[in-house]
Design a protein around this motif. Structure first.
Motif, PDB file in Angstrom:
ATOM      1  N   PRO A  21      10.724   8.041 -12.373  1.00  0.00           N
ATOM      2  CA  PRO A  21      10.293   9.447 -12.428  1.00  0.00           C
ATOM      3  C   PRO A  21       9.853   9.891 -13.826  1.00  0.00           C
ATOM      4  CG  PRO A  21      12.194   9.266 -11.006  1.00  0.00           C
ATOM      5  CD  PRO A  21      12.005   7.919 -11.647  1.00  0.00           C
ATOM      6  N   LEU A  22      10.437   9.330 -14.878  1.00  0.00           N
ATOM      7  CA  LEU A  22       9.980   9.692 -16.224  1.00  0.00           C
ATOM      8  C   LEU A  22       8.520   9.268 -16.419  1.00  0.00           C
ATOM      9  CD1 LEU A  22      10.865  10.833 -19.033  1.00  0.00           C
ATOM     10  CD2 LEU A  22      11.149   8.436 -19.718  1.00  0.00           C
ATOM     11  N   LEU A  23       8.211   8.045 -15.929  1.00  0.00           N
ATOM     12  CA  LEU A  23       6.829   7.574 -16.043  1.00  0.00           C
ATOM     13  C   LEU A  23       5.873   8.489 -15.281  1.00  0.00           C
ATOM     14  CD1 LEU A  23       7.208   3.688 -15.675  1.00  0.00           C
ATOM     15  CD2 LEU A  23       7.138   5.062 -17.763  1.00  0.00           C
ATOM     16  N   ALA A  24       6.347   9.026 -14.152  1.00  0.00           N
ATOM     17  CA  ALA A  24       5.486   9.909 -13.356  1.00  0.00           C
ATOM     18  C   ALA A  24       4.999  11.099 -14.175  1.00  0.00           C
ATOM     19  CB  ALA A  24       6.233  10.393 -12.111  1.00  0.00           C
ATOM     20  N   ILE A  25       5.796  11.498 -15.163  1.00  0.00           N
ATOM     21  CA  ILE A  25       5.399  12.634 -16.004  1.00  0.00           C
ATOM     22  C   ILE A  25       4.573  12.177 -17.197  1.00  0.00           C
ATOM     23  CG2 ILE A  25       6.224  14.520 -17.482  1.00  0.00           C
ATOM     24  CD1 ILE A  25       8.755  14.622 -15.762  1.00  0.00           C
ATOM     25  N   ILE A  26       5.077  11.202 -17.940  1.00  0.00           N
ATOM     26  CA  ILE A  26       4.431  10.913 -19.233  1.00  0.00           C
ATOM     27  C   ILE A  26       3.525   9.682 -19.224  1.00  0.00           C
ATOM     28  CG2 ILE A  26       6.126  12.114 -20.661  1.00  0.00           C
ATOM     29  CD1 ILE A  26       6.338   8.402 -20.597  1.00  0.00           C
ATOM     30  N   ALA A  27       3.580   8.870 -18.179  1.00  0.00           N
ATOM     31  CA  ALA A  27       2.706   7.692 -18.126  1.00  0.00           C
ATOM     32  C   ALA A  27       2.370   7.359 -16.679  1.00  0.00           C
ATOM     33  CB  ALA A  27       3.364   6.507 -18.827  1.00  0.00           C
ATOM     34  N   PRO A  28       1.716   8.307 -15.976  1.00  0.00           N
ATOM     35  CA  PRO A  28       1.425   8.054 -14.555  1.00  0.00           C
ATOM     36  C   PRO A  28       0.563   6.816 -14.345  1.00  0.00           C
ATOM     37  CG  PRO A  28       0.266  10.019 -15.345  1.00  0.00           C
ATOM     38  CD  PRO A  28       1.230   9.621 -16.406  1.00  0.00           C
ATOM     39  N   GLU A  29      -0.291   6.484 -15.335  1.00  0.00           N
ATOM     40  CA  GLU A  29      -1.131   5.284 -15.205  1.00  0.00           C
ATOM     41  C   GLU A  29      -0.253   4.031 -15.172  1.00  0.00           C
ATOM     42  OE1 GLU A  29      -0.680   7.100 -17.837  1.00  0.00           O
ATOM     43  OE2 GLU A  29      -0.119   5.701 -19.431  1.00  0.00           O
ATOM     44  N   ARG A  30       0.851   4.067 -15.895  1.00  0.00           N
ATOM     45  CA  ARG A  30       1.783   2.942 -15.919  1.00  0.00           C
ATOM     46  C   ARG A  30       2.547   2.867 -14.587  1.00  0.00           C
ATOM     47  NH1 ARG A  30       2.389  -1.469 -19.563  1.00  0.00           N
ATOM     48  NH2 ARG A  30       2.032  -0.081 -21.330  1.00  0.00           N
ATOM     49  N   LEU A  31       2.981   4.021 -14.097  1.00  0.00           N
ATOM     50  CA  LEU A  31       3.676   4.040 -12.797  1.00  0.00           C
ATOM     51  C   LEU A  31       2.749   3.522 -11.705  1.00  0.00           C
ATOM     52  CD1 LEU A  31       6.147   4.696 -11.086  1.00  0.00           C
ATOM     53  CD2 LEU A  31       5.336   7.058 -10.922  1.00  0.00           C
ATOM     54  N   CYS A  32       1.487   3.931 -11.777  1.00  0.00           N
ATOM     55  CA  CYS A  32       0.488   3.463 -10.817  1.00  0.00           C
ATOM     56  C   CYS A  32       0.407   1.936 -10.837  1.00  0.00           C
ATOM     57  CB  CYS A  32      -0.862   4.096 -11.171  1.00  0.00           C
ATOM     58  SG  CYS A  32      -2.249   3.332 -10.359  1.00  0.00           S
ATOM     59  N   ASP A  33       0.324   1.361 -12.032  1.00  0.00           N
ATOM     60  CA  ASP A  33       0.269  -0.101 -12.159  1.00  0.00           C
ATOM     61  C   ASP A  33       1.523  -0.753 -11.582  1.00  0.00           C
ATOM     62  OD1 ASP A  33      -2.175   0.004 -13.336  1.00  0.00           O
ATOM     63  OD2 ASP A  33      -1.522  -0.638 -15.329  1.00  0.00           O
ATOM     64  N   ILE A  34       2.657  -0.152 -11.857  1.00  0.00           N
ATOM     65  CA  ILE A  34       3.917  -0.727 -11.383  1.00  0.00           C
ATOM     66  C   ILE A  34       3.981  -0.681  -9.856  1.00  0.00           C
ATOM     67  CG2 ILE A  34       6.422  -0.304 -11.306  1.00  0.00           C
ATOM     68  CD1 ILE A  34       6.222   0.367 -14.336  1.00  0.00           C
ATOM     69  N   VAL A  35       3.592   0.449  -9.276  1.00  0.00           N
ATOM     70  CA  VAL A  35       3.613   0.557  -7.812  1.00  0.00           C
ATOM     71  C   VAL A  35       2.627  -0.443  -7.199  1.00  0.00           C
ATOM     72  CG1 VAL A  35       3.049   2.037  -5.845  1.00  0.00           C
ATOM     73  CG2 VAL A  35       4.430   2.935  -7.723  1.00  0.00           C
ATOM     74  N   ASN A  36       1.427  -0.532  -7.767  1.00  0.00           N
ATOM     75  CA  ASN A  36       0.456  -1.491  -7.225  1.00  0.00           C
ATOM     76  C   ASN A  36       0.968  -2.921  -7.344  1.00  0.00           C
ATOM     77  OD1 ASN A  36      -1.554   0.207  -6.223  1.00  0.00           O
ATOM     78  ND2 ASN A  36      -2.410   0.531  -8.266  1.00  0.00           N
ATOM     79  N   SER A  37       1.680  -3.185  -8.411  1.00  0.00           N
ATOM     80  CA  SER A  37       2.272  -4.509  -8.575  1.00  0.00           C
ATOM     81  C   SER A  37       3.339  -4.763  -7.509  1.00  0.00           C
ATOM     82  CB  SER A  37       2.876  -4.613  -9.974  1.00  0.00           C
ATOM     83  OG  SER A  37       3.512  -5.846 -10.151  1.00  0.00           O
ATOM     84  N   LEU A  38       4.173  -3.766  -7.260  1.00  0.00           N
ATOM     85  CA  LEU A  38       5.224  -3.916  -6.243  1.00  0.00           C
ATOM     86  C   LEU A  38       4.621  -4.190  -4.867  1.00  0.00           C
ATOM     87  CD1 LEU A  38       7.628  -0.977  -7.243  1.00  0.00           C
ATOM     88  CD2 LEU A  38       8.073  -3.430  -7.499  1.00  0.00           C
ATOM     89  N   VAL A  39       3.602  -3.435  -4.522  1.00  0.00           N
ATOM     90  CA  VAL A  39       2.975  -3.612  -3.203  1.00  0.00           C
ATOM     91  C   VAL A  39       2.337  -4.989  -3.111  1.00  0.00           C
ATOM     92  CG1 VAL A  39       1.185  -2.754  -1.642  1.00  0.00           C
ATOM     93  CG2 VAL A  39       2.616  -1.132  -2.904  1.00  0.00           C
TER      94      VAL A  39
END
Lengths: 765, 765
Positions: B370-388
């Motif tokens: 959730p911290l990434l969702a605020i300050i680094a959404p591009e990073r969270l996006c990469d992480i989620v795409n990696s998980l999928v």
């Protein structure tokens, strides 16, 4: 396709008329090399799909030409295009292709293109040797191999001064490339690397995932060494050719191009292969081929085959054509699995062998593994220890495995049958307690989302319902085969004195009966293994698909082999067989089966219908034992007639001489046993004795001992055993114990034109 | 262990008295680097286990000292022995160690030994930098790093002419070597290789399997380059040191020893690392560090940290100690997972990022993501795409993953919560339909024999009974967590308009109620999640073991944390928590929980008991949200008091300043949110607003926008929000939407000594 030939019948006649004392043209001489009888082309065309290139017994590499469109073994007959020569292949396989890695291709010209397709002017395919001359360039490529290093002798025409003698090394090639991403059973590219190591060495790797077993990525490392320094080098990545000495892995295809100095018209190239590392590839090259020329490598390869071939001797009078069929079948049986001991990137367990390319045990447990039990028990021991170790490390033993990944269970968890077979035959140096633990993993822990890869899919239902309900893929043959696997557990538990466990699994091995639909009649036979839903209802119409408005079904009968086009074939009720076949495929309880079929008379008639109407399917394994079933009703003569007819109609020594995918030697070992006149029932310690098609077969069974099966007076007419002696004493049983064989001795069969009533009983009480 | 400090209370007072307009000594200057506030030693001792060496944000390598006995992060405080410096570590982890690969160690002397243990005279631990001087040799080693290349500056004493300046490179070292074969969660050696590539380069690899997640083998390749040529080299395999320029992989440990010429007293060594190949390791070295000296690399590393640190600004008056706590927590949150895009040996999907070392999502889904969702959404996006993508390729998304292998599910299949959190917060460039498919794999396909590694163990029972019966490991927390994961599926399905699916999973998300034992009373609270067998009986006595004669049990109460010594702790009813904790851990249905607990009043009292009697456990994640539960009964003031007390009693800026394993930043990100005064409920789009401990916190939320939380009049006394405005307008809800934050703006809180009744309602309507 079926190939009906009369050649064999003719040969039989020759064998029969050639008296043992008569010298014939095909009689073995003192210098005879049995490997001369290996003809790698038998079974290479049509459905056989055997690998035609050079290979060591259980070798890690199998170099050969790769043609387009890429078939499983790489090779296709002329005039198909040759893309090059890859170093790793499998033999006799169906399904999606696997391997085809590290492609080299000699060409004439500058280093300006990454593809150098060619066509063959001719080719020579011999044991341990392949050669071809290219139409366009006139270049001749000869190939031989050690277990882990391939050797090439490339002869360039000497009259092309403006076109340098060149070689392409493609680290990105693989078999069965499919433009559709994630296409089922298609290999997919992961990465590759290439590096000019010195003025005569190139190294690199190819990393590929998927393929037939939908496996994890595997990596094939290579170290290529030329006896002639390069005069020019280039490397490529993707479409871009550069002067860089190396191309690192960025998920793209890479390769190298080299030229040799003018006048260097014969080049010797060796390629060491490894599945663990670059330096190990180099090490394999050095340790197996350093200082050895092409001829020496070829000669040593033939020696290694002769060492195996010499373990079974046929009667001197056996016609050459027959020897060719037999020894080629023997050769096919010994190509796979691949001995990769010391080449496992997943774990290191010192002293424990590692085999890969079980492709699949479902195919080979019936006859290939039992053959090893007789002539190479040390090899079977290694294979079993490898299977148990894989189970310990990867969670489950494989039913199939390739590229270091379990994948593609066909039906049962058949490593269990291999273990049981080894156990009841007393194969030593195996920890059967540990093996039993892994068998119980198969039998008790559902593989979950991995059930296409390993273990027993549908296990929960199998245990709770006693059968696998329709809706779970391969419900029919899984139920039948798990029953056999349960029997295998019984056998091992029983041998180890775990009586309670043995009893439980002996009882569970009757599960096939829960899919036996007693009242179902078809073509005069009553009772069939048929689809049943989870509520216990028998299904005449098989549902498929899910729709609120439509309830589509299709009719299932005992002859249904594949469903309609819209049903995925690997999810059918039975895999690669019909209910007619699987309803006769209960090798561990034939007596129970006969009872279910209405007794001996009904069973006899059912078998007659099965064979006369060609419900029997020669080109897959489920019916391997079926011709022998006549033995259980006291009619070994009918077994003999049936097997002889099957062989005559389906096997020969031509390129189309195998009636189905050889399945890494399964078809071939079936043929060998039946030519010799004995047939194993895997997981049991006995062999069916039936009429040989060979005058005599002598097995080396270790410690200098031999066991011979001799058919006196054998001819096309004298095709029935009318009497027998075992080590000189009258022998009236129609089976033989494994212990009888490995003790050494002689089974002498007196052949006659009509059944004498010999062999009505299979076992001594 | 708990560290009660009064420091923080004192600091609060300072913050409070420092008016915004007053210049204080700690106010930021124009040249202030926020990375200066990172103190890598916070949380390095005691339970925290953070990694103290230099690391890039989400970096692939983390070089640092490896001490004996080898702890998870490699480092231990002086005076423990230093074995050398390995290139790969993890941060803040519990369980068995992982990595610790490619160990180098400078020493003085000839190349005659493979071990060169040393002790520290001193050490300096700074952001992006580590140095130590060895007691025995006087050698100083300084370390910094790029994302994939480590850099060492080694200073040898100049007064040892008879002892050459030397370096050991050990390709066989790894953390947590256990003499017991196959010891649980222990790493096991597979193979290694080493090669002298040139007069200043050494390459090789280490291949290890097992470790915390019991994963498949992973390979760490290295390419070491020295700025000074070697004067002497040797290599070793096993115990044998030779002059060979290379040691190929034969399943033994290998390494190299080099000396530098006399007078070469300062040596710069760089080590490129890759998880796919030798040349890629070299490439990583070249592309990230070629032509850069030690200082430049260190400076660029600090820049990359400042780029992250600058995304959250604290009020200029914030005391340095408080900044150190906050920015170090921020730093800890950004160390892992490891960005290994382009470094995946298993598949290549161009353009799809690849992250490893999810260690575990069970820890990080609550606050780190959730911290990434605020300050680094591009990073969270990469992480989620990696998980999928991992799910698509490996079959299941990880709950935990390390060394390219899923492994060690703690409770739920928590990638689902991460995806739901990203989805409800509108993170772009994610194919949520594909993500939902993988979520449904978790929720519908049992992982079978692999259930400790991925998916949902006990799924069949969960679906058929509505709960996981006792006997299946972690039955309690799995049931509770699967309920939350089902809610995550509801959230995504709902967002995508799959109403029927959404409804089904919303209903299934109530499954936790099936383990709610309504009538169970303990310490004044009624109703607890308690063990239940498959027949529906509640269990007061938990059975264990199997014996015909004995039926051993032990008593289970809501305070049972671990079972007796003879029960494996990872198979307990709850994982890392008691029933008191898990019975309050229903983040997706707190209203339902309050009802089950007997209504708001009983719930209030239950929470009071929970915190006052220390049933709350600060050092693991299940109770992360619990202090905020007071919000649901309209008592944000009690949330504030509780959180302030927890922080004061358990967190500080000392080496023991984290109360539990940091769990790759989970503890740290919990602290950050709570210092700032907002707290996420992962999988929901809102944040709890409670009393900040910081004067102001300003988040960069993209597109140049910022969102500030300002606490006017904050002091140790003025600890309650008495009024609030959002962008200048009165704001009386005690939660904030994610959209409010990313739109930019200001939440201004008026603090006072007593609760005003502000924030009784959480949501509009």
């Amino acid at each position: 396709m079926r190939y009906y030939i009369i050649l064999l019948t003719a040969l039989m006649t020759i064998v029969a008329t050639a008296d043992a004392k008569t010298i014939t043209s095909s009689q073995s001489s003192a210098n005879e090399r049995l490997s001369d009888y290996i003809d790698p082309q038998i079974g290479s065309e049509g459905l056989g799909r055997v690998f035609i290139g050079p290979s060591a017994p259980f070798g890690m590499v199998r170099p050969g030409p790769d043609c387009t469109p890429s078939p499983n073994s790489g090779w296709l007959p002329m005039p198909e295009r040759v893309d090059g020569f890859a170093q790793v292949h499998v033999s006799g396989t169906g399904g999606g292709p696997k391997y085809g890695n590290i492609l080299i291709q000699p060409f004439s010209g500058n280093l300006t293109a990454t593809k150098h397709h060619a066509h063959r002017l001719n080719e020579e395919i011999k044991p341990g040797y392949y050669s071809t001359t290219f139409e366009e360039s006139g270049i001749t490529t000869e190939i031989t191999t050690t277990p882990r290093t391939t050797a090439y002798r490339i002869s360039y025409p000497s009259d092309t001064p403006d076109k340098p003698n060149s070689l392409m090394i493609d680290a990105g090639f693989f078999l069965g490339e499919n433009p559709v991403p994630d296409s089922r059973e298609a290999q997919q590219f992961v990465g590759s690397e290439v590096q000019v190591v010195s003025d005569h060495e190139i190294a690199g790797y190819s990393r590929i995932r998927g393929g037939w077993n939908n496996g994890r990525a595997y990596t094939v490392y290579f170290h290529l060494s030329s006896d002639t320094p390069f005069s020019q080098v280039a490397t490529w990545k993707g479409d871009s050719i550069t002067n860089d000495p190396y191309q690192y892995d960025s998920g793209e295809k890479t390769g190298a191009l080299v030229s040799f100095p003018p006048g260097s018209d014969t080049i010797n190239v060796k390629i060491g292969i490894s599945f663990i590392s670059q330096l190990k590839a180099q090490r394999n090259l050095i340790s197996e081929s350093e200082g050895k020329d092409f001829e020496t490598i070829h000669s040593e390869l033939l020696d290694s085959w002769d060492d195996m071939m010499n373990r079974i001797k046929l009667h001197p009078s056996t016609p050459a054509d027959m020897k060719r069929m037999f020894y080629t079948a023997f050769y096919h049986t010994l190509i796979m699995p691949s001995d990769r001991s010391g080449e496992n990137p997943l774990w290191t367990d010192p002293g424990v062998p590692y085999y890969d390319d079980f492709y699949a045990l479902w195919d080979t447990y019936r006859t290939s593994m039992p053959l090893l039990a007789i002539i190479a028990p040390e090899r079977l021991c290694d294979i079993v220890n490898s299977l148990v170790n894989i189970g310990k490390r990867d969670g489950y033993m494989p039913d199939a495995r390739s590229g270091n990944a379990n994948g593609r269970t066909q039906g049962g968890s058949n490593a269990e049958v291999v273990i049981a077979d080894a156990c009841v035959k007393g194969i030593k140096s195996i920890d059967y307690e540990e093996a039993l633990k892994m068998m119980l993993v198969d039998a008790t822990i559902p593989p979950g989302g991995n059930e296409e890869a390993e273990g027993r899919g549908g296990l929960r239902e199998y245990i709770s319902l006693g059968y696998i309900p329709h809706g779970i893929p391969r419900a029919g043959n899984r139920t039948v085969e798990y029953s056999l696997c349960d029997f295998a557990i019984y056998q091992v538990a029983h041998q180890l004195g775990h009586d309670e466990l043995a009893d439980r699994y002996l009882k569970q091995s009757e599960s096939w009966k829960n899919l036996w639909r007693d009242d179902y009649e078809h073509d005069g036979a009553k009772g069939f293994i048929m689809p049943r839903d989870a509520e216990g209802n028998w299904l005449d119409e098989i549902p498929f698909g899910k729709s609120k408005t439509h309830k589509p079904t299709f009719r299932y009968t005992p002859l249904t082999f594949e469903g309609p086009w819209y049903t995925p074939w690997w999810n059918m009720f039975f895999y690669e067989a019909s209910s007619w076949e699987y309803s006769l495929s209960i090798p561990h309880d034939v007596d129970g089966l006969i009872e279910k079929c209405g007794g001996p008379k009904a069973f006899d008639q059912r078998l007659d219908t099965f064979f006369s109407k060609n419900y029997f399917n020669v080109n897959n394994e489920p019916s391997f034992l079926s011709p022998c079933l006549y033995h259980w009703i006291g009619r070994p003569d009918k077994t003999a007639d049936t097997i002889r007819r099957i062989i005559e109609e389906n096997y020969n020594d031509s390129p189309t001489g195998l009636p189905g995918n050889d399945d890494s030697g399964a078809m071939s070992s079936w043929l060998m046993f039946n030519l010799a006149g004995i047939y194993p029932n895997a997981g049991h310690d006995y062999y069916i004795i039936h009429s040989p098609l060979l005058r005599s077969t002598t097995f080396s069974v270790g410690e200098g001992k031999t066991f011979s099966i001799v058919a006196d007076n054998l001819s096309d007419t004298n095709r029935h055993i009318i009497a027998a002696t075992l080590n000189g004493k009258p022998y009236n049983l129609s089976t033989l114990r494994h212990s009888d064989i490995i003790s050494g001795g002689e089974l002498r069969l007196k052949m006659g034109p009509k059944p004498s009533g010999w062999g009505k009983r299979m076992h001594a009480n």
